[in-house]
Design a protein around this motif. Structure first.
Motif, PDB file in Angstrom:
ATOM      1  N   LEU A 182      -5.029  11.924  -8.464  1.00 53.52           N
ATOM      2  CA  LEU A 182      -4.078  11.135  -9.255  1.00 53.52           C
ATOM      3  C   LEU A 182      -3.129  10.353  -8.348  1.00 53.52           C
ATOM      4  CD1 LEU A 182      -3.101  13.693 -12.062  1.00 53.52           C
ATOM      5  CD2 LEU A 182      -4.365  11.581 -12.385  1.00 53.52           C
ATOM      6  N   VAL A 183      -2.587  11.043  -7.357  1.00 50.30           N
ATOM      7  CA  VAL A 183      -1.624  10.414  -6.451  1.00 50.30           C
ATOM      8  C   VAL A 183      -2.270   9.282  -5.658  1.00 50.30           C
ATOM      9  CG1 VAL A 183      -0.231  10.798  -4.380  1.00 50.30           C
ATOM     10  CG2 VAL A 183      -0.144  12.434  -6.259  1.00 50.30           C
ATOM     11  N   ILE A 184      -3.445   9.525  -5.139  1.00 49.01           N
ATOM     12  CA  ILE A 184      -4.121   8.512  -4.319  1.00 49.01           C
ATOM     13  C   ILE A 184      -4.473   7.292  -5.156  1.00 49.01           C
ATOM     14  CG2 ILE A 184      -6.270   8.007  -3.077  1.00 49.01           C
ATOM     15  CD1 ILE A 184      -6.092  10.875  -1.972  1.00 49.01           C
ATOM     16  N   SER A 185      -4.962   7.501  -6.357  1.00 48.56           N
ATOM     17  CA  SER A 185      -5.310   6.380  -7.225  1.00 48.56           C
ATOM     18  C   SER A 185      -4.083   5.545  -7.573  1.00 48.56           C
ATOM     19  CB  SER A 185      -5.966   6.890  -8.509  1.00 48.56           C
ATOM     20  OG  SER A 185      -7.154   7.586  -8.219  1.00 48.56           O
ATOM     21  N   ALA A 186      -2.942   6.214  -7.733  1.00 45.23           N
ATOM     22  CA  ALA A 186      -1.706   5.494  -8.038  1.00 45.23           C
ATOM     23  C   ALA A 186      -1.142   4.796  -6.808  1.00 45.23           C
ATOM     24  CB  ALA A 186      -0.671   6.461  -8.609  1.00 45.23           C
ATOM     25  N   ALA A 187      -1.453   5.323  -5.625  1.00 46.14           N
ATOM     26  CA  ALA A 187      -0.829   4.816  -4.395  1.00 46.14           C
ATOM     27  C   ALA A 187      -1.590   3.682  -3.726  1.00 46.14           C
ATOM     28  CB  ALA A 187      -0.667   5.955  -3.392  1.00 46.14           C
ATOM     29  N   ILE A 188      -2.878   3.520  -4.042  1.00 38.49           N
ATOM     30  CA  ILE A 188      -3.669   2.558  -3.267  1.00 38.49           C
ATOM     31  C   ILE A 188      -3.199   1.119  -3.456  1.00 38.49           C
ATOM     32  CG2 ILE A 188      -5.745   3.965  -3.080  1.00 38.49           C
ATOM     33  CD1 ILE A 188      -6.949   2.403  -5.391  1.00 38.49           C
ATOM     34  N   LYS A 189      -2.588   0.807  -4.594  1.00 39.40           N
ATOM     35  CA  LYS A 189      -2.097  -0.559  -4.768  1.00 39.40           C
ATOM     36  C   LYS A 189      -0.771  -0.774  -4.033  1.00 39.40           C
ATOM     37  CE  LYS A 189      -1.977  -4.208  -8.220  1.00 39.40           C
ATOM     38  NZ  LYS A 189      -2.064  -4.557  -9.653  1.00 39.40           N
ATOM     39  N   ILE A 190      -0.131   0.319  -3.605  1.00 42.36           N
ATOM     40  CA  ILE A 190       1.148   0.223  -2.908  1.00 42.36           C
ATOM     41  C   ILE A 190       0.948   0.088  -1.407  1.00 42.36           C
ATOM     42  CG2 ILE A 190       3.272   1.486  -2.359  1.00 42.36           C
ATOM     43  CD1 ILE A 190       3.190   2.596  -5.192  1.00 42.36           C
ATOM     44  N   VAL A 191       0.186   1.004  -0.810  1.00 43.16           N
ATOM     45  CA  VAL A 191      -0.040   0.936   0.643  1.00 43.16           C
ATOM     46  C   VAL A 191      -1.477   0.584   0.990  1.00 43.16           C
ATOM     47  CG1 VAL A 191       1.849   2.464   1.272  1.00 43.16           C
ATOM     48  CG2 VAL A 191      -0.380   3.441   0.739  1.00 43.16           C
ATOM     49  N   GLY A 192      -2.378   0.631   0.025  1.00 42.12           N
ATOM     50  CA  GLY A 192      -3.773   0.306   0.297  1.00 42.12           C
ATOM     51  C   GLY A 192      -4.592   1.537   0.633  1.00 42.12           C
ATOM     52  N   ALA A 193      -5.867   1.492   0.290  1.00 45.29           N
ATOM     53  CA  ALA A 193      -6.754   2.635   0.522  1.00 45.29           C
ATOM     54  C   ALA A 193      -6.884   2.981   2.000  1.00 45.29           C
ATOM     55  CB  ALA A 193      -8.131   2.354  -0.067  1.00 45.29           C
ATOM     56  N   LEU A 194      -6.807   1.960   2.860  1.00 48.38           N
ATOM     57  CA  LEU A 194      -6.979   2.205   4.287  1.00 48.38           C
ATOM     58  C   LEU A 194      -5.757   2.868   4.919  1.00 48.38           C
ATOM     59  CD1 LEU A 194      -8.731  -1.139   5.340  1.00 48.38           C
ATOM     60  CD2 LEU A 194      -9.777   1.052   4.724  1.00 48.38           C
ATOM     61  N   LEU A 195      -4.620   2.864   4.215  1.00 47.91           N
ATOM     62  CA  LEU A 195      -3.389   3.419   4.782  1.00 47.91           C
ATOM     63  C   LEU A 195      -2.821   4.574   3.963  1.00 47.91           C
ATOM     64  CD1 LEU A 195      -1.555   0.054   5.667  1.00 47.91           C
ATOM     65  CD2 LEU A 195      -2.819   1.546   7.231  1.00 47.91           C
ATOM     66  N   VAL A 196      -3.431   4.867   2.819  1.00 47.66           N
ATOM     67  CA  VAL A 196      -2.850   5.854   1.918  1.00 47.66           C
ATOM     68  C   VAL A 196      -2.771   7.242   2.545  1.00 47.66           C
ATOM     69  CG1 VAL A 196      -5.017   6.497   0.778  1.00 47.66           C
ATOM     70  CG2 VAL A 196      -2.845   6.662  -0.469  1.00 47.66           C
ATOM     71  N   SER A 197      -3.714   7.585   3.404  1.00 52.27           N
ATOM     72  CA  SER A 197      -3.677   8.911   4.026  1.00 52.27           C
ATOM     73  C   SER A 197      -2.455   9.078   4.914  1.00 52.27           C
ATOM     74  CB  SER A 197      -4.950   9.166   4.841  1.00 52.27           C
ATOM     75  OG  SER A 197      -5.061   8.250   5.906  1.00 52.27           O
ATOM     76  N   ALA A 198      -1.936   7.955   5.452  1.00 51.80           N
ATOM     77  CA  ALA A 198      -0.728   8.029   6.282  1.00 51.80           C
ATOM     78  C   ALA A 198       0.458   8.492   5.447  1.00 51.80           C
ATOM     79  CB  ALA A 198      -0.436   6.666   6.903  1.00 51.80           C
ATOM     80  N   LEU A 199       0.548   8.028   4.210  1.00 51.06           N
ATOM     81  CA  LEU A 199       1.644   8.421   3.327  1.00 51.06           C
ATOM     82  C   LEU A 199       1.508   9.883   2.900  1.00 51.06           C
ATOM     83  CD1 LEU A 199       4.165   7.159   2.057  1.00 51.06           C
ATOM     84  CD2 LEU A 199       2.784   6.503   0.085  1.00 51.06           C
TER      85      LEU A 199
END
Length: 267
Positions: A182-199
């Motif tokens: 849920l969190v990753i799907s909501a976050a990918i438009k904010i930081v992008g899929a390539l950077l979401v793991s950093a957050l």
């Protein structure tokens, strides 16, 4: 400071502030369970769902979320199958996600530019629907973590002891996987899929280097996430930088500062 009064920037700040609570919080559980790479895996699977959403003309975030949840079940099933090689589950699901994304990209060449915004982040284009989804995800994650804090704590630090004590380990593993999706799907438009793991991982790395307890670490990851996201957005807006990249670089700077602080106090 005209940018602060812009409606698109205010939406970005609200969305960023919400995801800065949930992503680092879930990341802390993943890091402590040595599943830090699950963020990258689910992000890549989500992009495949986003691409399919554009292809069939359905809200991309919803399709990406569905893909991420299915992938989280797949990871958990493979983790049980390969108990001694749990990291295999992450590698297998990530490979499948990348493969599906490449196929959907090929089928829908016309929407590749739209998908790129999910790869690298496009927080300034958040819509009212996006904010609603992020708010709902934030509420669900916080509710589960607060209500099941003791159970999640035991599961995180000693899964075998949790099972012996009668805790439904399989159920809670699935819950953690779904919350992460849920969190990753909501976050990918904010930081992008390539950077979401950093957050997910860097705030946890910062907090674990300076905190003295799990409770303290939970508070610190949220504070660090908020500082990085809000300050990163402001810097990106003022100096016309990429928001996702600016947030991640600020997180890395905070990590360096926290490691220096830890070393100074040890001396």
């Amino acid at each position: 400071m005209d940018i602060l009064s812009a409606e698109f920037f205010q939406r970005a700040l609200i969305g960023g502030a919400l995801i800065a609570v949930t992503a680092p919080l879930m990341g802390l559980f993943l890091v402590l369970r040595r599943l830090a790479m699950i963020g990258d895996t689910l992000a890549h699977v989500s992009i495949a769902g986003v691409a399919l959403g554009f292809l069939i003309n359905v809200y991309p975030v919803a399709v990406g979320l569905l893909f991420a949840i299915v992938a989280s079940f797949g990871i958990e099933a493979l983790r049980r199958t390969y108990r001694s090689y749990a990291e295999l589950s992450i590698a297998i699901i990530m490979s499948g996600g990348i493969a599906l994304a490449s196929i959907f990209f090929t089928l829908g060449k016309g929407f590749n530019l739209n998908v790129n915004s999910y790869l690298f982040g496009s927080i300034y284009t958040l819509t009212g629907t996006d904010l609603t989804v992020i708010a709902i995800v934030t509420f669900i994650v916080l509710a589960v973590v607060l209500l099941q804090k003791k159970e999640l704590f035991l599961l995180t630090f000693d899964e075998d002891a949790a099972a012996v004590s009668g805790l439904p380990v399989r159920f809670f593993n699935i819950i953690i996987s779904i919350l992460t999706a849920l969190v990753i799907s909501a976050a990918i438009k904010i930081v992008g899929a390539l950077l979401v793991s950093a957050l997910l991982t860097i705030p946890a790395a910062c907090a674990l280097s300076i905190s003295k307890s799990f409770k303290q670490a939970m508070v610190l990851v949220i504070i660090i996430g908020e500082i990085a996201v809000l300050a990163g957005l402001w810097m990106a807006g003022v100096w016309n930088l990429a928001p996702g990249g600016t947030i991640v670089m600020l997180l890395i700077a905070i990590l360096g500062l926290s490691l220096m602080t830890r070393r100074m106090f040890r001396v």
